[in-house]
Design an enzyme around this catalytic site. Sequence first.
Site, PDB file in Angstrom:
ATOM      1  CB  SER A  85      -0.950   0.005   1.193  1.00 47.93           C
ATOM      2  OG  SER A  85      -0.235  -0.086   2.403  1.00 47.93           O
ATOM      3  CE  LYS A 143      -7.257   0.551   0.033  1.00 50.02           C
ATOM      4  NZ  LYS A 143      -8.109   0.876   1.125  1.00 50.02           N
ATOM      5  CG  HIS A 166      -3.658  -0.686  -2.454  1.00 46.33           C
ATOM      6  ND1 HIS A 166      -4.111   0.615  -2.415  1.00 46.33           N
ATOM      7  CD2 HIS A 166      -3.488  -1.071  -1.162  1.00 46.33           C
ATOM      8  CE1 HIS A 166      -4.198   1.010  -1.155  1.00 46.33           C
ATOM      9  NE2 HIS A 166      -3.823   0.007  -0.372  1.00 46.33           N
TER      10      HIS A 166
HETATM   11  C1  PLP Z   1      -3.598  -3.377   2.042  1.00 42.35           C
HETATM   12  C2  PLP Z   1      -4.752  -2.770   2.777  1.00 42.35           C
HETATM   13  N1  PLP Z   1      -5.588  -3.564   3.449  1.00 42.35           N
HETATM   14  C3  PLP Z   1      -6.631  -3.072   4.128  1.00 42.35           C
HETATM   15  C4  PLP Z   1      -6.879  -1.730   4.149  1.00 42.35           C
HETATM   16  C5  PLP Z   1      -8.036  -1.216   4.960  1.00 42.35           C
HETATM   17  O1  PLP Z   1      -9.153  -1.107   4.170  1.00 42.35           O
HETATM   18  P1  PLP Z   1     -10.342  -0.155   4.643  1.00 42.35           P
HETATM   19  O2  PLP Z   1      -9.934   1.232   4.302  1.00 42.35           O
HETATM   20  O3  PLP Z   1     -11.528  -0.634   3.875  1.00 42.35           O
HETATM   21  O4  PLP Z   1     -10.489  -0.372   6.111  1.00 42.35           O
HETATM   22  C6  PLP Z   1      -6.050  -0.847   3.435  1.00 42.35           C
HETATM   23  C7  PLP Z   1      -6.262   0.619   3.388  1.00 42.35           C
HETATM   24  O5  PLP Z   1      -7.160   1.237   3.662  1.00 42.35           O
HETATM   25  C8  PLP Z   1      -4.959  -1.385   2.744  1.00 42.35           C
HETATM   26  O6  PLP Z   1      -4.119  -0.574   2.095  1.00 42.35           O
END
Ligand code: PLP
Length: 393
Positions: free
Chosen positions: A184, A244, A212
Amino acid sequence: MNGAADSLERWLASAARRRSAAFLERKRHVLRPLDAVRVHDGELELLNFSSNDYLGLAGHPDLRAAAAEAAHEFGSGSGASALVTGYRPQHQQLEDGLAEFLDREAALLFSSGYLANLAVATSLAGRGDRIVQDRLCHASLIDAARLSGARLARYRHADMGSLEQQLGDASSGHTLIVTDGVFSMDGDIAPLSELSAQAQASDAWLVVDDAHGIGVIGSGGRGLVAEAGLNQARVPVLVGTLGKAFGSAGAFVAGSRGLVEHLVNEARSYLFTTAMPPAVAAAGLAGLAHVRDDQWRREHLAERVSQFREGAQQRGLDLMPSHTAIQPLVLGGEKAALDLAGRLRERGFLVAAIRPPTVPPGTARLRVTLSAAHTHEHVESLLEAIESCLDGR
Ligand SMILES: Cc1ncc(COP(=O)(O)O)c(C=O)c1O
């Protein structure tokens, strides 16, 4: 005077001073989106290069209409957890659509990726088990592993030798190998085929969070796991998010029917939270249709990524080895990252300065994210602005 309240305020103030002295203070801005890439921040109009709306779908008329229609039909909230009375046709349709799209037996919706990762770790591992993670895994995966009670081991980023070493340590229970698909904050990708081979060899369960990658990577946007040709047997636990590329909010876990049944029954972050609003699921379903059908968005995005990388290289900017929509510019110090973000803002660009603990100390950066909604001119103007800000240092 209330002594306890006073001591809390003093403690809060000293924590705030520490953050401020270390340039680690964070502030929110009330932004008003003008279109897929422009926002109003008070009087300022900014070009947004910090959103994860990679395909430019968050404001799409189809998603807006789907959300409005579902809210009109079933109201704004689901009113209870999915297992009590909160499960709606929109949830079921989106789960079925995601399972089919990703070629998995089933999928389960969560209100956020954070909760989905919490569900996976805490219901698949516990005391006596171990979770072996890439050192750069997303914070939600780290927190989830800690909360599970399993032993947490971390291998050097994308380093299969380091993983093998960790796996060599004895463990009484079972092992989960956990990785981001696209990382990320760095934008590079996990060596999924090797990870899958390691998991098979050591009888570990592979968990891939491709938040992502799904929607953005691979033919039809099925993400890194599909791109690597890894089916459900090779990657039994696949996590994705809907906030996203899908332009909505929430997340899902996809895998076998047995996995989903287990999570429905055991995952506390599924059981003890209100189901996502039906309007959010409806927007997710409309987003899925565009993710599946709009290959042109991925092509457009890939052009912007190449343009940004080539332009940065020509200008001598030091980029990380990422070929995804996430293009970080590492500056090192927190103040340097904040200063550059501030100067770009004065020129009309919104690029977030990412600092510890989101990234390791000494690697503060500008995390530039590109979108299918950016034009050639947008990217060119950002490159020029970065160059001129750095020249004026
Ligand atoms: C790799 C990854 N997993 C999980 C999340 C968390 O997702 P959410 O924003 O829906 O809580 C994110 C970023 O937000 C992320 O970059």
